[in-house]
Enzyme design. Structure first.
Site, short mmCIF file in Angstrom:
data_model
loop_
_atom_site.label_atom_id
_atom_site.label_comp_id
_atom_site.label_asym_id
_atom_site.label_seq_id
_atom_site.Cartn_x
_atom_site.Cartn_y
_atom_site.Cartn_z
N ARG A 187 -11.54 1.96 -9.25
CA ARG A 187 -10.64 3.11 -9.50
C ARG A 187 -10.88 3.66 -10.91
O ARG A 187 -11.46 2.97 -11.75
CB ARG A 187 -9.19 2.66 -9.36
CG ARG A 187 -8.91 2.25 -7.92
CD ARG A 187 -7.46 2.36 -7.59
NE ARG A 187 -7.27 2.10 -6.17
CZ ARG A 187 -6.12 2.12 -5.56
NH1 ARG A 187 -5.01 2.37 -6.26
NH2 ARG A 187 -6.02 1.89 -4.27
N ASN A 210 -10.41 -2.57 -6.24
CA ASN A 210 -9.60 -1.75 -7.16
C ASN A 210 -10.27 -1.55 -8.52
O ASN A 210 -9.92 -0.62 -9.25
CB ASN A 210 -8.21 -2.36 -7.37
CG ASN A 210 -7.27 -2.17 -6.19
OD1 ASN A 210 -6.33 -2.94 -6.00
ND2 ASN A 210 -7.52 -1.15 -5.38
N TRP A 211 -11.27 -2.40 -8.85
CA TRP A 211 -12.01 -2.21 -10.12
C TRP A 211 -12.73 -0.86 -10.12
O TRP A 211 -13.08 -0.35 -11.18
CB TRP A 211 -13.02 -3.34 -10.34
CG TRP A 211 -12.42 -4.66 -10.69
CD1 TRP A 211 -12.48 -5.81 -9.94
CD2 TRP A 211 -11.69 -5.02 -11.88
NE1 TRP A 211 -11.83 -6.83 -10.57
CE2 TRP A 211 -11.35 -6.38 -11.77
CE3 TRP A 211 -11.30 -4.31 -13.03
CZ2 TRP A 211 -10.62 -7.06 -12.76
CZ3 TRP A 211 -10.57 -4.99 -14.01
CH2 TRP A 211 -10.24 -6.34 -13.87
N ARG A 252 0.27 7.63 -2.78
CA ARG A 252 0.81 8.71 -1.93
C ARG A 252 2.29 8.95 -2.24
O ARG A 252 2.75 10.09 -2.26
CB ARG A 252 0.64 8.34 -0.45
CG ARG A 252 -0.72 8.72 0.10
CD ARG A 252 -1.02 7.99 1.38
NE ARG A 252 -1.36 6.59 1.11
CZ ARG A 252 -1.37 5.64 2.03
NH1 ARG A 252 -1.05 5.92 3.27
NH2 ARG A 252 -1.72 4.42 1.70
N TRP A 253 3.01 7.89 -2.50
CA TRP A 253 4.44 8.00 -2.81
C TRP A 253 4.63 8.86 -4.06
O TRP A 253 5.48 9.75 -4.08
CB TRP A 253 5.02 6.60 -3.02
CG TRP A 253 6.50 6.55 -3.23
CD1 TRP A 253 7.46 6.47 -2.27
CD2 TRP A 253 7.19 6.56 -4.49
NE1 TRP A 253 8.70 6.42 -2.86
CE2 TRP A 253 8.57 6.48 -4.22
CE3 TRP A 253 6.77 6.62 -5.83
CZ2 TRP A 253 9.53 6.46 -5.23
CZ3 TRP A 253 7.73 6.61 -6.83
CH2 TRP A 253 9.09 6.53 -6.52
N ASP A 287 0.83 -1.21 0.00
CA ASP A 287 0.00 0.00 0.00
C ASP A 287 0.87 1.26 0.00
O ASP A 287 1.98 1.25 0.52
CB ASP A 287 -0.91 -0.02 1.24
CG ASP A 287 -2.08 0.95 1.10
OD1 ASP A 287 -2.29 1.49 0.00
OD2 ASP A 287 -2.78 1.16 2.11
N GLY A 288 0.34 2.32 -0.61
CA GLY A 288 1.02 3.61 -0.54
C GLY A 288 1.65 4.07 -1.85
O GLY A 288 2.34 5.08 -1.88
C1 FPP Z 1 -1.78 0.20 -3.39
O1 FPP Z 1 -1.33 1.52 -3.48
C2 FPP Z 1 -1.28 -0.64 -4.46
C3 FPP Z 1 -2.02 -1.15 -5.49
C4 FPP Z 1 -3.45 -0.93 -5.62
C5 FPP Z 1 -1.45 -1.95 -6.55
C6 FPP Z 1 -0.21 -2.70 -6.24
C7 FPP Z 1 0.44 -2.99 -7.52
C8 FPP Z 1 1.76 -2.98 -7.77
C9 FPP Z 1 2.79 -2.79 -6.73
C10 FPP Z 1 2.24 -3.15 -9.15
C11 FPP Z 1 1.79 -4.38 -9.86
C12 FPP Z 1 2.22 -5.60 -9.19
C13 FPP Z 1 2.76 -6.66 -9.80
C14 FPP Z 1 3.02 -7.88 -8.99
C15 FPP Z 1 3.12 -6.68 -11.22
P1 FPP Z 1 -2.41 2.65 -3.58
O2 FPP Z 1 -2.58 2.99 -5.01
O3 FPP Z 1 -3.66 2.24 -2.87
O4 FPP Z 1 -1.71 3.82 -2.81
P2 FPP Z 1 -2.41 4.96 -1.96
O5 FPP Z 1 -3.11 4.28 -0.83
O6 FPP Z 1 -1.26 5.80 -1.52
O7 FPP Z 1 -3.34 5.68 -2.88
#
Ligand code: FPP
Length: 231
Positions: free
Chosen positions: A72, A69-70, A25-26, A21-22
């Site tokens: 988004r 996540n769908w 934000r990163w 997660d993150g």
């Molecule tokens: C959460 O960060 C992360 C995700 C929804 C996706 C994770 C996917 C990857 C690391 C890349 C694809 C993976 C592979 C194995 C190819 P967030 O977007 O929810 O961050 P936030 O909470 O800061 O908005």
């Protein structure tokens, strides 16, 4: 002394699950688009897989795309699917070199066809690898999985293939997408959120939870080793 040297190899978790997660934000912190965070997150996945291979973790399961996540924005969903496709294809050779088997759990049939095909292909060509099983949770949610398992058992009762009394922890477990995996001893969530968010609910009944403020794109094997020392 680094964290790696502090790890007691006789007390290694066999299976580690990670809620990555993150990413968003990163990216935002750097004034970049969210997708840049996901791209950077792939580098973390690669480093963590190699870290697991390095110290002998047998199973690593990462939450790459949740059912939620769908919802988004379509551009972000598409970018994540593209990233998934390019990553599994680009990494197939490295997975083989590192003796890592690729596995996937979740509602795989709901993914774009190219994703389904490429996943099946890379799973097949890494199928004989034995050092570590990397499981990608894709279009996965634990409640979905539990309902699917319940339907399958109910169907077997209706068809009189099993009796109601045959439903127990073992037969239920056998219907889960994780049936072939041991339960994780350690679950890590990055980015300071202290929630499980519909990941592996049945399987974490006895799992130790580890939360870190580190955002996923900053999470490297040294952070993983730190979590293992804590465990
Ligand atoms: C959460 O960060 C992360 C995700 C929804 C996706 C994770 C996917 C990857 C690391 C890349 C694809 C993976 C592979 C194995 C190819 P967030 O977007 O929810 O961050 P936030 O909470 O800061 O908005």
């Amino acid at each position: 002394m680094g964290f790696k040297e502090q790890i007691d190899i006789n007390r290694l978790p066999e299976h580690i699950a990670i809620i990555m997660d993150g990413n968003g934000r990163w990216a935002k912190n750097q004034g970049k688009f969210r997708v840049f965070g996901h791209e950077s997150g792939v580098l973390s996945v690669k480093d963590i897989v190699e870290g697991c291979v390095d110290i002998g973790i047998k199973y690593l399961t990462v939450y790459a795309f949740s059912t939620e996540n769908w919802n988004r924005p379509i551009d972000e969903v598409n970018a994540l699917m593209e990233l998934l496709i390019s990553t599994i294809n680009n990494e197939a050779e490295t997975l083989n070199k590192n003796n890592v088997r690729l596995n996937a759990i979740g509602d795989i049939k709901s993914l774009p066809q190219k994703c389904i095909d490429d996943l099946a292909n890379v799973m097949e060509i890494t199928d004989k690898n034995t050092k570590c099983t990397l499981t990608l949770a894709l279009s996965y949610s634990a409640k979905w999985e539990i309902i699917e398992a319940t339907k399958k058992l109910a169907q077997q009762v209706v068809e009189q293939k099993i009796k109601l009394e045959d439903i127990n922890e073992d037969s239920f477990n056998a219907q889960l997408t994780t049936a072939q995996l041991p339960e994780p001893e350690l679950m890590i969530r990055t980015s300071g959120e202290h929630r499980v968010s519909n990941f592996l609910l049945w399987q974490i009944a006895y799992t130790e939870l580890y939360f870190t403020e580190t955002l996923w794109p900053d999470f490297r094997r040294e952070h993983l080793f730190e979590a293992i020392v804590d465990y």
